[in-house]
Scaffold this active site. Structure first.
Site, PDB file in Angstrom:
ATOM      1  N   HIS A  40       1.045  -1.311  -0.045  1.00 57.43           N
ATOM      2  CA  HIS A  40      -0.108   0.119   0.070  1.00 57.43           C
ATOM      3  C   HIS A  40       0.875   1.229   0.094  1.00 57.43           C
ATOM      4  O   HIS A  40       0.371   2.211   0.414  1.00 57.43           O
ATOM      5  CB  HIS A  40      -0.948  -0.148   1.119  1.00 57.43           C
ATOM      6  CG  HIS A  40      -2.095  -1.097   1.240  1.00 57.43           C
ATOM      7  ND1 HIS A  40      -2.866  -1.159   0.205  1.00 57.43           N
ATOM      8  CD2 HIS A  40      -2.078  -1.956   1.980  1.00 57.43           C
ATOM      9  CE1 HIS A  40      -3.755  -2.070   0.433  1.00 57.43           C
ATOM     10  NE2 HIS A  40      -3.261  -2.955   1.696  1.00 57.43           N
ATOM     11  N   ASP A  62     -10.027  -6.895   4.737  1.00 56.97           N
ATOM     12  CA  ASP A  62     -10.399  -7.644   3.494  1.00 56.97           C
ATOM     13  C   ASP A  62     -11.235  -8.780   3.977  1.00 56.97           C
ATOM     14  O   ASP A  62     -12.160  -9.175   2.817  1.00 56.97           O
ATOM     15  CB  ASP A  62      -9.272  -8.078   2.589  1.00 56.97           C
ATOM     16  CG  ASP A  62      -8.642  -6.714   2.191  1.00 56.97           C
ATOM     17  OD1 ASP A  62      -9.207  -5.767   1.812  1.00 56.97           O
ATOM     18  OD2 ASP A  62      -7.185  -6.808   1.964  1.00 56.97           O
ATOM     19  N   GLU A  77      -7.042 -13.542   4.067  1.00 54.98           N
ATOM     20  CA  GLU A  77      -7.957 -12.145   3.836  1.00 54.98           C
ATOM     21  C   GLU A  77      -9.219 -12.646   3.039  1.00 54.98           C
ATOM     22  O   GLU A  77      -9.871 -11.626   2.788  1.00 54.98           O
ATOM     23  CB  GLU A  77      -7.183 -11.216   3.048  1.00 54.98           C
ATOM     24  CG  GLU A  77      -5.929 -10.809   3.827  1.00 54.98           C
ATOM     25  CD  GLU A  77      -5.070  -9.705   2.825  1.00 54.98           C
ATOM     26  OE1 GLU A  77      -5.261  -8.481   3.440  1.00 54.98           O
ATOM     27  OE2 GLU A  77      -4.458 -10.052   2.194  1.00 54.98           O
TER      28      GLU A  77
END
Length: 250
Positions: free
Chosen positions: A38, A169, A143
């Site tokens: 990210h 997630d 996730e």
């Protein structure tokens, strides 16, 4: 973690200087979780932070963007002492990661004898590979519900050390975005925790830094690692609270 203690990690997403390692250490964290999924950190940045963290006695682990073997091995070559793989879904994914992250006989990683991971201390090849295999953490992120359903097969792969549940997630996969306290989330955590106990793997808790009361509940299932927040989050939280302090009347 090997001693049964809880390791608490700080995520680095914004601060790119080696100072972040000293900040994490003196704030009381056990490891620095450098997030390449990210943000736009370069491998050079990852290497500098990793070497500084290792020298300061705080463990640098890196979340790579995906399953690419070259990305995994190059990240470890920078000096990272562990990798975190996002969206690990199947046993095949786990086997592919171990192949790239571990040296023979567990995997097929190429050996660079003098390397940042050992702070450039050399030695016999067999000893170096055995030591680095033992000390390199490989974590797969759980996730999605597919990953939860396949957790037993993933955890059975030799060389996978930890299953780290990514709560945000996971909530999306369940169709309940942001509902960290949803019963389905708790059930998924309980299932993954039981799987980790069965296979002798570590359980990690992620994505719950905004809900510490739920994080502590999940830690109670036997977790050995928790992500407690990021540099971005800590800065914004403190900055917002301070600005509001001066605006409050009275």
């Amino acid at each position: 973690m090997a001693a049964g203690e809880l390791a608490v990690g700080m995520i680095a997403r914004m601060l790119r200087g080696v100072e972040i390692a000293a900040v994490a250490r003196n704030a009381g964290f056990d490891c620095l979780y450098i997030d390449l999924e990210h943000n736009s950190f370069s491998l050079e940045t990852v290497g500098q932070i990793s070497i500084a963290a290792t020298a300061l006695g705080i463990t640098p682990v890196v979340r790579v963007p995906g399953l690419d073997p070259a990305q995994i091995s190059r990240t470890l070559e920078t000096g990272a002492q562990g990798i975190i793989i996002p969206h690990m879904e199947t046993r095949a994914d786990a086997e592919k990661v171990v192949e790239a992250a571990k040296f023979p006989p567990l995997g097929n990683r190429s050996l660079l004898g003098i390397n940042p991971h050992t702070l450039f201390k050399g030695g016999p090849a067999a000893e170096i590979m055995e030591k680095m295999n033992r000390e390199t953490l490989v974590a797969g992120m759980i996730e999605s519900m597919t990953a939860v359903e396949n957790a037993d097969e993933i955890a059975a792969v030799e060389g996978i050390d930890m299953l780290l549940v990514g709560t945000n997630d996971l909530c999306n996969s369940l169709g309940v975005p942001g509902q960290h306290d949803h019963a389905g989330v708790r059930e998924a955590y309980a299932h993954v925790a039981a799987t980790c106990r069965r296979h002798g793997k570590f359980l990690g808790v992620g994505g719950l830094n905004s809900r510490p009361e739920i994080a502590k509940e999940m830690i109670g299932l036997g977790a050995h690692y928790v992500s407690a927040g990021s540099d971005t989050g800590f800065l914004m939280s403190a900055a917002t609270a301070t600005a509001q302090l001066y605006r409050d009347k009275g």
